[in-house]
Scaffold this motif. Structure first.
Motif, PDB file in Angstrom:
ATOM      1  N   MET A   1       0.853  -1.183   0.000  1.00 12.90           N
ATOM      2  CA  MET A   1       0.000   0.000   0.000  1.00 12.90           C
ATOM      3  C   MET A   1       0.892   1.238   0.000  1.00 12.90           C
ATOM      4  O   MET A   1       1.686   1.448   0.899  1.00 12.90           O
ATOM      5  N   GLN A  55      -7.400  -4.022   2.427  1.00 13.01           N
ATOM      6  CA  GLN A  55      -6.593  -2.877   2.857  1.00 13.01           C
ATOM      7  C   GLN A  55      -7.346  -2.025   3.873  1.00 13.01           C
ATOM      8  O   GLN A  55      -6.801  -1.618   4.896  1.00 13.01           O
ATOM      9  N   SER A 420       0.833  -4.133   3.930  1.00 14.66           N
ATOM     10  CA  SER A 420      -0.084  -3.099   4.411  1.00 14.66           C
ATOM     11  C   SER A 420       0.516  -1.703   4.411  1.00 14.66           C
ATOM     12  O   SER A 420      -0.205  -0.724   4.497  1.00 14.66           O
TER      13      SER A 420
END
Length: 428
Positions: A1, A55, A420
């Motif tokens: 991410m 997410q 993440s």
């Protein structure tokens, strides 16, 4: 991410207010890194197929785990800065007296005491001559007068119109004095017995010091003609001011005002006279507002993890793992929690009954429930740390390989954030 995705997803959650519980020493940060490395030495290798739902869920539960930890640490803090150490003053009858702590140094506070209020401090009230409103008033011209308020004197000059009637001049003079902002409230009121009107003047100040009035008015015309003060009777006293009379623990006291400060630390407001056999108790208790703020952090974080887990389970066709773990964790403490105002809904979320919670705060039960050594706090804080360390534990992923226990494991300090991207700022 990446950071852009992170910032986009973060808009779904309220901004995190940093506290002293979110800052860390170098040794604490090193400990976090070591725990991550140790965890990854014996962890399988997974392949995570990222989706917006994964997410968002991972970021959400990490945010919530930190909020949960902050709330728990605030309630467990027994230092002078802790929420349970902050006092708030209470009056047993808020309609008769009010109290407020005005200095952070609580050592300056007086001991708890009782109040019996016999008389409130009142202002001076002048009531002028009754006159018919539409009758002709003073002859047109310039009129001078002086108002003395406590130790200050103010000179006024007012122009009366040629054909002005009484009510026009009264309203003009009242507005003229009020605009000067000298601590007087001037108005025109109806006479009780007929259609006439008169001027009313009331002081902001209260209390009686000797025989002195709070304010006086005198004409200052040099030509000796009848002036505004004498014509309208502005210096006619209707009610004298009075000082307050009350008893503190049976000792008689008196003040010029109904609000005073004891030891520069406790402000007391006298509101109404007490009944003959009534004593208002002034006491100190933990500041329930600050404690409820911390309690709401715990409630909000806990509820988000429950709701987020259930919602993610629906879109992923997986079991609601985190919600089940949290429910199992608090099950032995439900009775204690509900007696402290933490009520459980059918879906497993918590709502706060503020009345019960406040009572538990005042009785000391809330502090026991969330003390540093309580089993509930230990369990919740442990789960908070676990989720914060690896939120990816709760998303569905594909197992690639098991760890090889025949060899020394290799730990990767950033592996739990590999997918993440959640090592930002205070995110350790």
């Amino acid at each position: 991410m990446d950071t852009a995705v992170y910032n986009h997803l973060l808009t779904q959650y309220r901004p995190k207010e940093l506290t002293k519980y979110d800052t860390h020493k170098v040794s604490e940060l090193r400990n976090v890194m070591n725990r991550i490395a140790k965890k990854t030495k014996t962890s399988p290798i997974y392949l995570v197929k990222l989706t917006d739902a994964k997410q968002s869920f991972a970021l959400g539960i990490k945010e919530s785990s930190m909020l949960l930890g902050t709330g728990l640490k605030e309630l467990a803090d027994t230092s002078p800065d802790g929420v349970f150490s902050k006092k708030k003053a209470y009056a047993s009858n808020a309609e008769k007296a009010g109290v407020q702590i005005v200095d952070d140094d609580e050592e300056k506070l007086p001991d708890e005491f009782s109040l019996k209020i016999e008389q409130l401090a009142t202002p001076q009230h002048n009531l002028g001559n009754p006159l018919y409103p539409s009758s002709g008033s003073l002859p047109g011209g310039t009129y001078k007068f002086r108002i003395s308020v406590l130790d200050d004197m103010y000179d006024f000059q007012y122009n009366v119109g040629k054909d002005a009637d009484n009510v026009q001049v009264m309203n003009g003079v009242a507005s003229f004095i009020n605009k000067a902002n000298i601590g007087l409230n001037v108005g025109v009121v109806s006479n009780m017995s007929d259609d006439r009107v008169r001027m009313s003047i009331v002081s902001d100040a209260t209390g009686k010091s000797g025989d002195e009035r709070i304010f006086t008015l005198t004409d200052r015309n040099s030509d000796g003609k009848l002036g505004i003060v004498d014509y309208f009777g502005l210096n006619e006293l209707n009610e004298e001011s009075t000082s307050s009379k009350f008893y503190m623990d049976g000792v008689p006291k008196s003040t010029l005002a109904n609000e005073f400060t004891i030891g520069k630390a406790l402000k007391v407001s006298l509101k109404n006279v007490t009944d003959a056999d009534e004593n208002v108790r002034i006491q100190y208790r933990p500041d329930s507002e600050k404690i409820l703020t911390s309690l709401n952090k715990i409630k909000d974080a806990y509820n988000y993890m429950i709701e987020g887990s259930n919602e993610y389970a629906k879109v992923s066709d997986k079991t609601s793992k985190l919600a089940s773990e949290l429910g199992y964790l608090v099950e032995p403490f439900k009775s204690e929690m509900e007696s402290c105002g933490l009520m459980f809904e059918e879906d497993g979320t918590i709502r706060i009954d503020e009345s019960l919670a406040t009572q538990a705060i005042n009785d000391g039960e809330m502090q026991k429930l969330f003390s540093k050594d309580s089993d509930l706090s230990k369990r919740l804080l442990g789960k908070s740390e676990s989720v914060k360390l690896d939120p990816m534990e709760y998303v569905d992923k594909l197992l690639v390989s098991y760890p090889n226990y025949t060899k020394e494991g290799v730990g990767y300090s950033y592996i739990t954030s590999l997918y993440s991207g959640m090592l930002f700022n205070y995110y350790c």
